[in-house]
Write a protein that holds these residues in place. Structure first.
Motif, PDB file in Angstrom:
ATOM      1  N   TYR A   1       0.829  -1.209   0.000  1.00 26.85           N
ATOM      2  CA  TYR A   1       0.000   0.000   0.000  1.00 26.85           C
ATOM      3  C   TYR A   1       0.856   1.249   0.000  1.00 26.85           C
ATOM      4  O   TYR A   1       1.950   1.255   0.563  1.00 26.85           O
TER       5      TYR A   1
ATOM      6  N   GLN B   1      -6.049   6.302   6.937  1.00 23.04           N
ATOM      7  CA  GLN B   1      -5.829   5.322   5.867  1.00 23.04           C
ATOM      8  C   GLN B   1      -5.107   4.080   6.397  1.00 23.04           C
ATOM      9  O   GLN B   1      -5.413   2.954   5.990  1.00 23.04           O
TER      10      GLN B   1
ATOM     11  N   ASP C   1      -7.679   1.994   8.072  1.00 24.73           N
ATOM     12  CA  ASP C   1      -8.498   1.291   7.062  1.00 24.73           C
ATOM     13  C   ASP C   1      -7.778   0.054   6.528  1.00 24.73           C
ATOM     14  O   ASP C   1      -8.378  -1.006   6.342  1.00 24.73           O
ATOM     15  N   ILE C   2      -6.500   0.227   6.248  1.00 28.27           N
ATOM     16  CA  ILE C   2      -5.717  -0.886   5.693  1.00 28.27           C
ATOM     17  C   ILE C   2      -5.688  -2.053   6.676  1.00 28.27           C
ATOM     18  O   ILE C   2      -5.894  -3.207   6.299  1.00 28.27           O
TER      19      ILE C   2
ATOM     20  N   SER D   1      -9.054  -3.802   6.898  1.00 35.44           N
ATOM     21  CA  SER D   1      -9.308  -4.543   5.672  1.00 35.44           C
ATOM     22  C   SER D   1      -8.435  -5.802   5.592  1.00 35.44           C
ATOM     23  O   SER D   1      -8.903  -6.887   5.217  1.00 35.44           O
ATOM     24  N   GLU D   2      -7.169  -5.671   5.966  1.00 35.23           N
ATOM     25  CA  GLU D   2      -6.259  -6.827   5.892  1.00 35.23           C
ATOM     26  C   GLU D   2      -6.713  -7.956   6.816  1.00 35.23           C
ATOM     27  O   GLU D   2      -6.463  -9.125   6.548  1.00 35.23           O
TER      28      GLU D   2
ATOM     29  N   ASP E   1     -14.518  -0.386   4.192  1.00 34.71           N
ATOM     30  CA  ASP E   1     -13.100  -0.409   4.574  1.00 34.71           C
ATOM     31  C   ASP E   1     -12.253  -1.064   3.486  1.00 34.71           C
ATOM     32  O   ASP E   1     -11.163  -0.590   3.160  1.00 34.71           O
TER      33      ASP E   1
ATOM     34  N   LYS F   1     -11.850   1.301   0.484  1.00 33.90           N
ATOM     35  CA  LYS F   1     -10.924   2.405   0.782  1.00 33.90           C
ATOM     36  C   LYS F   1      -9.491   1.910   0.770  1.00 33.90           C
ATOM     37  O   LYS F   1      -8.592   2.570   0.236  1.00 33.90           O
ATOM     38  N   SER F   2      -9.290   0.749   1.369  1.00 33.16           N
ATOM     39  CA  SER F   2      -7.955   0.196   1.471  1.00 33.16           C
ATOM     40  C   SER F   2      -7.414  -0.244   0.105  1.00 33.16           C
ATOM     41  O   SER F   2      -6.257   0.013  -0.237  1.00 33.16           O
ATOM     42  N   GLU F   3      -8.264  -0.869  -0.707  1.00 32.19           N
ATOM     43  CA  GLU F   3      -7.826  -1.333  -2.031  1.00 32.19           C
ATOM     44  C   GLU F   3      -7.408  -0.170  -2.933  1.00 32.19           C
ATOM     45  O   GLU F   3      -6.570  -0.326  -3.806  1.00 32.19           O
TER      46      GLU F   3
ATOM     47  N   LYS G   1      -3.723   0.471  -2.803  1.00 35.09           N
ATOM     48  CA  LYS G   1      -2.788  -0.570  -3.232  1.00 35.09           C
ATOM     49  C   LYS G   1      -1.761   0.022  -4.194  1.00 35.09           C
ATOM     50  O   LYS G   1      -2.115   0.737  -5.134  1.00 35.09           O
TER      51      LYS G   1
END
Lengths: 205, 205
Positions: free
Chosen positions: A165, A178, A181-182, A185-186, B181, B184-186, B189
Motif C-alpha cells: 500500500y 488510511q 483502514d488498511i 481490511s487486511e 473499509d 478504501k484500502s484497495e 494498493k
C-alpha cells in the motif's frame, strides 16, 4: 494455540514523517495493535524519549545485538544503525497480537523477505520538493545531510513497488485514517481468516 | 485518458444476504462507486423493482444476450439465469469510476478469470445452521429448494479461497462497514496508484 498475529510495517523515505504519523496513530484510542519500539544509535531529537520513541543505544550495544542474532532487521543509515529487536515482535505475534513496525526502507525489505505475509505500507511525500521543504523546515540537519537524504529518497520513492500500500502523508489525520483502514481490511483477507472458517464449519458440512 | 476504475465483486452463497447488504451499502451517502444492476430470469421477490434490484427478463431475452456476447458473466442457478450485462461495466470502468457487482459464485469465478485485478469479496454466513434458518425464515422457497441451496452453500463456503476478502454477514451494518473499509484500502494498493506517482514525480527526480 492462539492464531498468530499480523505484522504491519510502515516505512518510507527519511523525513517523510513516519515518526509523526506513528505517534498520532498510537494516540488514537481505537488502535488495537502493538507498537514495536525500534532501536537506534542516532541521537534523540527534541522531545524523543528512550523506551518510548526508540531504544537509544551505543554503536557497540547495537553491534552486539546483531552478532547475537537478536535483530529482526537492521540497517545503517546516514552513519547510524536503526533496527527492530526480534524478541518483542515474536512474543506478540505468537500471543496472537498484531504488531506494528515503523522502520527504514532497507529494513522493510529484510522483513518482507522473512515475513511475506506481513502488511507493507509505504508512506510517501506528495512530491520531492515537499520532502525537501520538510527536511529544511525541521532544521535539525545541515545542507549536506539534507541533500544526501533527498537523493536517497528519490530512489526510495521508486521502492514503493516493493510494498502493498501507498499512503500519502498530506495530512497526519488522513494518513492515520488510511493506515487504520488498511489494517481493518487486511484482517478480512481470506488467507488470514480461512483456517478459522474451516474449523468452525467442519461440524456442519 | 482517465485512470481505469476498479471492479468490486460481492458474492457468496445464495441466501446469505448479498442483496440486503448491497441495498444497505448503496443507501449509504458516502458510497462513491456505482452499482451494476444484474439481469435475471427469476421472479421478482416482494418489493423488488425492475431496473433497480435486477433487470427482470425472460429466458429467451437472457439467452439472446449470451449469444450476442453482451454478458460479462452469467450462471444458471436453481433453473434461473443470473448475469451481468457487459456494456455498463465497461463504460463505467473506462470513465474511471469504480463499479460494484453483486453476483452468484459461479459468475464471480468467471469475472475473476477475466479481471484478476478486481476486488473479490465473499459474504459468508456465520455458519451453515444460521444459513438454513435464514432461508426458512425468508419463507419464499419450498423445502426441496432450501435443501438444494444448503448443499450448494456448503460447497460454496469452501470457495472462499477463490476470493480476496471474507465478510461475515452477522449484522448488516458490520458487513456494510467492512466492505467500505475494503474499498478504501484497495484504492491505496501500490499496484493501483504506482503509475500516478511515477508520473507526478517524474519531473522532480
Amino acid at each position: 494455540m492462539a492464531k498468530r498475529g499480523m505484522l504491519i510495517v510502515l516505512s518510507g523515505p527519511s523525513g517523510v514523517g513516519k515518526g509523526t504519523v506513528r505517534k498520532a496513530l498510537f494516540e488514537d484510542p481505537t488502535v488495537d495493535f502493538n507498537y514495536s519500539i525500534s532501536m537506534t544509535t542516532r541521537q534523540p531529537r527534541d522531545g524523543e524519549k528512550n523506551g518510548v520513541d526508540y531504544f537509544f543505544v551505543t554503536k557497540e550495544e547495537f553491534e552486539d545485538h546483531i552478532k547475537n542474532g537478536e535483530m529482526l532487521e537492521y540497517a545503517k543509515y546516514v552513519d547510524n544503525y536503526y533496527g527492530t529487536p526480534l524478541k518483542y515482535v515474536n512474543d506478540q505475534l505468537n500471543a496472537g497480537h498484531d504488531v506494528f513496525l515503523e522502520i527504514e526502507v532497507n529494513g522493510a525489505l529484510q522483513v518482507r523477505a522473512n515475513c511475506p505475509d506481513g502488511v507493507f505500507i509505504f508512506l510517501t511525500p506528495p512530491d520531492i520538493k515537499e520532502l525537501r521543504n520538510r527536511l529544511v523546515g525541521r532544521g535539525t540537519d545541515n545542507i549536506d545531510i539534507i541533500n544526501k537524504r533527498i537523493q536517497k529518497a528519490s530512489k526510495e520513492i521508486r521502492m514503493m513497488q516493493n510494498y502493498d500500500y501507498a499512503v500519502v502523508n498530506d495530512t497526519i489525520n488522513n494518513a492515520v485514517s488510511q493506515i487504520k483502514d488498511i489494517v481493518k481490511s487486511e484482517r478480512l483477507k481470506v488467507k488470514r481468516v480461512m483456517p478459522d472458517y474451516l474449523t468452525s464449519l467442519g461440524d456442519d458440512i
